[in-house]
Design an enzyme around this catalytic site. Structure first.
Site, mmCIF file in Angstrom:
data_model
loop_
_atom_site.group_PDB
_atom_site.id
_atom_site.type_symbol
_atom_site.label_atom_id
_atom_site.label_comp_id
_atom_site.label_asym_id
_atom_site.label_seq_id
_atom_site.Cartn_x
_atom_site.Cartn_y
_atom_site.Cartn_z
ATOM 1 N N SER A 35 0.854 -1.197 0.000
ATOM 2 C CA SER A 35 0.000 0.000 0.000
ATOM 3 C C SER A 35 0.885 1.240 0.000
ATOM 4 C CB SER A 35 -0.941 -0.038 1.209
ATOM 5 O OG SER A 35 -1.943 0.941 1.089
ATOM 6 N N ASN A 36 0.346 2.375 0.364
ATOM 7 C CA ASN A 36 1.140 3.611 0.385
ATOM 8 C C ASN A 36 0.637 4.532 1.501
ATOM 9 O OD1 ASN A 36 -0.979 5.459 -0.762
ATOM 10 N ND2 ASN A 36 -0.820 3.974 -2.441
ATOM 11 N N ARG A 37 1.244 5.705 1.619
ATOM 12 C CA ARG A 37 1.002 6.580 2.777
ATOM 13 C C ARG A 37 -0.211 7.479 2.645
ATOM 14 N NH1 ARG A 37 5.733 10.194 3.439
ATOM 15 N NH2 ARG A 37 4.362 11.089 4.999
#
Ligand code: C5P
Length: 221
Positions: A31-33
């Site tokens: 995933s990512n931030r």
């Protein structure tokens, strides 16, 4: 309302927000931030202006904005399906979601044992939602986001063309006060090669207002 001075057509706007999660196994994912704040701000501001809003959100820790129809999704594939379903009846699509670019080629049905975790996970491109839906764009307004480190402008212009967008909101996410997981953003609204409006540091709600001002103006012709 004074005739001719400030007519704003009410629209049906689809907004995406947050990250997507691409599973490796039932407990692990890529995933990512992204916090979802930028997309939520666009959805809230659009509701406040009287537009009909469908908010399609990846996994975020934010409360549903009152007045929006919220659809929760997890993967890029789910988000593509949800945006595809909502597209037909919308006038504008604002893709603020940080959709994963890559996903594991295979997803293990069972949790991979620590001792068996492969040193390399094979990835494939995740579906590009904007590119996939481009043939169905018609007269709809499509707005994308470009989060880059370093000068975001060259990439923003390339993506504007590549994804067939009307506007791309570019921001340098390497600065602590802008981009992921903060309340403020420093964006440039790019609508063509030499058409870029650099906004100062402002709240994501104010950035949302500027994006919606542009969409409304464009829609009003
Ligand atoms: O190519 P990049 O991920 O930087 O493009 C950003 C824009 O494209 C954003 O508007 C994002 O929501 C959208 N996007 C997409 N599908 C992807 C990746 C990004 O629609 N798989």
């Amino acid at each position: 309302m004074e005739a001719g001075c400030c007519y704003v057509p009410l629209m049906r706007i689809v907004v995406t927000a947050g990250p997507t999660r691409e599973a490796i196994d039932p407990v692990r994912f890529i995933s990512n931030r992204s916090s979802g704040r930028m997309g939520y701000a666009v959805a809230e501001e659009a509701v406040a202006r009287g537009h009909g809003v469908v908010l399609i959100a990846g996994p975020v820790a934010l409360a549903d904005p009152p007045g929006a129809q919220v659809i929760r999704v997890t993967t890029s594939e789910d988000m593509l399906a949800a945006v595809g379903n909502a597209l037909e009846s919308c006038d504008a699509l604002v893709m603020a979601a940080a959709v994963a670019d890559w996903r594991p080629v295979t997803v293990s049905a069972e949790k991979i044992k620590k001792s068996r975790i492969p040193p390399v996970i094979r990835l494939e491109p995740a579906p590009d939602i904007l590119k996939t839906l481009r043939p169905r764009k018609g007269g709809r307004i499509f707005v994308g986001f470009a989060a880059e480190t370093g000068n975001p402008l060259p990439e923003a212009v390339r993506k504007l063309r590549d994804k067939g967008l009307d506007m791309i909101v570019a921001n340098d996410v390497s600065q602590a006060d802008a981009g992921f997981d903060v309340e403020t953003n420093r964006c440039t609204l790019v609508t063509g090669e030499d058409e870029a409006v650099a906004l100062p540091l402002m709240s994501k709600m104010d950035v949302a207002g500027r994006i919606l001002d542009w969409i409304e103006k464009r829609r009003a012709g």
